[in-house]
Design a protein around this motif. Structure first.
Motif, mmCIF file in Angstrom:
data_model
loop_
_atom_site.group_PDB
_atom_site.id
_atom_site.type_symbol
_atom_site.label_atom_id
_atom_site.label_comp_id
_atom_site.label_asym_id
_atom_site.label_seq_id
_atom_site.Cartn_x
_atom_site.Cartn_y
_atom_site.Cartn_z
ATOM 1 N N PHE A 58 0.709 -1.153 -0.016
ATOM 2 C CA PHE A 58 0.047 0.185 0.144
ATOM 3 C C PHE A 58 0.686 1.465 -0.571
ATOM 4 C CE2 PHE A 58 -1.951 3.253 2.285
ATOM 5 C CZ PHE A 58 -3.737 3.345 1.471
ATOM 6 N N SER A 59 0.365 2.217 -0.854
ATOM 7 C CA SER A 59 0.927 3.849 -0.980
ATOM 8 C C SER A 59 0.374 5.060 -0.435
ATOM 9 C CB SER A 59 1.427 3.449 -2.359
ATOM 10 O OG SER A 59 2.154 4.916 -2.392
ATOM 11 N N LYS A 60 0.778 5.785 0.173
ATOM 12 C CA LYS A 60 -0.241 6.597 0.727
ATOM 13 C C LYS A 60 -0.894 7.842 -0.431
ATOM 14 C CE LYS A 60 0.895 6.296 5.473
ATOM 15 N NZ LYS A 60 1.871 7.296 6.729
ATOM 16 N N TRP A 61 -0.060 7.757 -1.704
ATOM 17 C CA TRP A 61 0.028 8.402 -2.179
ATOM 18 C C TRP A 61 -1.487 8.763 -3.435
ATOM 19 C CZ3 TRP A 61 -0.982 5.483 -6.968
ATOM 20 C CH2 TRP A 61 -0.669 4.113 -7.111
ATOM 21 N N GLN A 62 -1.636 9.572 -3.752
ATOM 22 C CA GLN A 62 -3.129 9.779 -4.637
ATOM 23 C C GLN A 62 -2.735 9.395 -5.867
ATOM 24 O OE1 GLN A 62 -6.646 11.112 -3.252
ATOM 25 N NE2 GLN A 62 -5.133 10.734 -1.064
ATOM 26 N N TYR A 63 -3.775 8.355 -6.730
ATOM 27 C CA TYR A 63 -3.740 7.672 -7.599
ATOM 28 C C TYR A 63 -3.476 8.503 -8.216
ATOM 29 C CZ TYR A 63 -4.204 4.594 -11.548
ATOM 30 O OH TYR A 63 -3.426 3.944 -12.730
ATOM 31 N N THR A 80 -10.734 -2.180 -15.759
ATOM 32 C CA THR A 80 -10.688 -1.481 -16.237
ATOM 33 C C THR A 80 -10.830 -0.034 -16.187
ATOM 34 O OG1 THR A 80 -12.722 -1.752 -17.107
ATOM 35 C CG2 THR A 80 -11.270 -2.968 -18.230
ATOM 36 N N THR A 81 -10.931 0.545 -15.307
ATOM 37 C CA THR A 81 -12.479 1.873 -14.886
ATOM 38 C C THR A 81 -10.682 1.961 -14.156
ATOM 39 O OG1 THR A 81 -12.586 0.741 -12.398
ATOM 40 C CG2 THR A 81 -13.847 0.575 -14.428
ATOM 41 N N ILE A 82 -9.816 1.897 -14.014
ATOM 42 C CA ILE A 82 -8.996 2.392 -12.449
ATOM 43 C C ILE A 82 -8.328 3.568 -13.650
ATOM 44 C CG2 ILE A 82 -6.561 1.940 -11.329
ATOM 45 C CD1 ILE A 82 -7.931 -0.611 -10.706
ATOM 46 N N PRO A 83 -7.014 3.273 -14.515
ATOM 47 C CA PRO A 83 -6.360 4.318 -15.949
ATOM 48 C C PRO A 83 -7.435 5.405 -15.810
ATOM 49 C CG PRO A 83 -6.006 2.317 -16.920
ATOM 50 C CD PRO A 83 -7.572 1.771 -15.502
ATOM 51 N N SER A 84 -6.685 6.775 -16.284
ATOM 52 C CA SER A 84 -7.428 7.865 -16.510
ATOM 53 C C SER A 84 -8.330 7.721 -17.592
ATOM 54 C CB SER A 84 -6.271 8.823 -17.013
ATOM 55 O OG SER A 84 -5.462 8.872 -17.846
ATOM 56 N N LYS A 85 -9.585 8.116 -18.389
ATOM 57 C CA LYS A 85 -9.971 7.726 -19.658
ATOM 58 C C LYS A 85 -9.064 7.374 -20.645
ATOM 59 C CE LYS A 85 -13.894 7.928 -18.154
ATOM 60 N NZ LYS A 85 -14.871 6.739 -18.219
ATOM 61 N N VAL A 86 -7.513 8.994 -20.983
ATOM 62 C CA VAL A 86 -7.485 8.994 -22.101
ATOM 63 C C VAL A 86 -6.717 7.278 -21.599
ATOM 64 C CG1 VAL A 86 -4.641 9.979 -22.505
ATOM 65 C CG2 VAL A 86 -6.523 11.609 -21.449
ATOM 66 N N LEU A 87 -6.090 7.035 -20.813
ATOM 67 C CA LEU A 87 -5.378 5.523 -21.260
ATOM 68 C C LEU A 87 -6.266 3.969 -21.068
ATOM 69 C CD1 LEU A 87 -2.127 5.265 -18.583
ATOM 70 C CD2 LEU A 87 -2.321 5.685 -20.754
ATOM 71 N N GLN A 88 -7.509 4.360 -21.249
ATOM 72 C CA GLN A 88 -8.459 3.361 -20.703
ATOM 73 C C GLN A 88 -8.654 2.972 -22.146
ATOM 74 O OE1 GLN A 88 -12.289 3.620 -19.007
ATOM 75 N NE2 GLN A 88 -11.649 5.180 -16.751
ATOM 76 N N PRO A 89 -8.574 2.942 -23.396
ATOM 77 C CA PRO A 89 -8.351 2.102 -24.596
ATOM 78 C C PRO A 89 -7.704 1.905 -25.090
ATOM 79 C CG PRO A 89 -9.669 4.380 -25.089
ATOM 80 C CD PRO A 89 -8.828 5.010 -23.960
#
Length: 264
Positions: free
Chosen positions: A97-102, A171-180
């Motif tokens: 676990f890391s405390k950074w914001q994703y 599939t939802t975790i990455p940003s919308k830019v990377l999702q495809p």
């Protein structure tokens, strides 16, 4: 498919309502509940179990210990798995676990740092899982990464009769830019994985945010259905869904009804 549901935050769930919805839609499922010890698990098992729900343990650590299990976990942390001997359990093999914001960039740098290091307790974790598998049915969660990297970080365990591999296809975790790109890559990975081993299973999501609190989630039930359809097309034996609490906090009737159509 067999339906499996993860429950990371069981205290948020109205379990009476869950049972009523399962009964109404004739849904049967295994639910794995996050818990820090066997006493906590037994409490949830008693509260949740019924004719439609079989409850398994999802052992977790404190955030300070890393929350998830890996070769970087201390032997003392790994030993906490032993008290769950004899139970159905999910062992979540993830980076500490890391405390950074994703964010995509932070995640990339963190994974790069971890995956090129060797976990000091890799062999001890493997030995512990092997010992547990003599008395327990185990699901081992893994990242959809090359086996070489996972082994080095202590994030891999070979599937056998008592240990089922579950690959996280979130599939939802990455940003919308990377999702495809991510969706395309995850599909290719899953197709290769099930071609190699027909018993492998998959997790999909996220319906609601997890422990990091900043993960991306499905914006609609139609997005979720597309992932369900893909898993069905693989002829996978089971699909695991994150998470039951998120389902109950959205339009629960609609989501449960949809899931029920994909069971065996």
């Amino acid at each position: 498919m067999k339906i499996i549901l993860w429950s990371e935050f069981p205290r948020r769930v109205n379990w009476k309502k869950v049972k009523a919805l399962f009964s109404k839609h004739k849904l049967r499922a295994e639910i794995y509940v996050a818990c820090k010890n066997i006493t906590e698990f037994k409490k949830w098992q008693k509260k949740i179990s019924d004719k439609n729900i079989r409850v398994g343990a999802w052992p977790i650590l404190s955030k300070k210990e890393g929350y998830w299990f890996s070769g970087f976990s201390s032997k003392r942390s790994i030993d906490k798995l032993k008290e769950f001997s004899g139970q159905k359990l999910k062992i979540d093999l993830e980076v500490p676990f890391s405390k950074w914001q994703y964010s995509d960039w932070q995640a990339f740098l963190y994974f790069l740092k971890i995956l090129f290091r060797k976990g000091k307790n890799n062999e001890y974790l493997k030995k512990t899982i092997k010992q547990l598998s003599k008395t327990s049915e185990i699901i081992v969660n893994e990242f959809p990464f090359p086996e070489l990297f996972l082994k080095r970080a202590g994030l891999h365990y070979s599937q056998n009769k008592k240990v089922i591999k579950n690959i996280m296809l979130y599939t939802t975790i990455p940003s919308k830019v990377l999702q495809p790109f991510v969706k395309w890559n995850l599909k290719r990975f899953a197709q290769k994985a099930i071609k190699k081993d027909k018993k492998v299973t998959f997790s999909i999501g996220l319906i609601g945010k997890g422990i990091l609190k900043t993960e991306g989630i499905y914006t609609s039930i139609e997005e979720f259905q597309k992932d369900l359809d893909f898993i069905k097309s693989l002829k996978a034996k089971a699909v695991a869904i994150y998470s039951i609490e998120a389902i109950m906090e959205r339009d629960s009737e609609k989501w449960i009804n949809l899931i029920s159509k994909y069971q065996k």
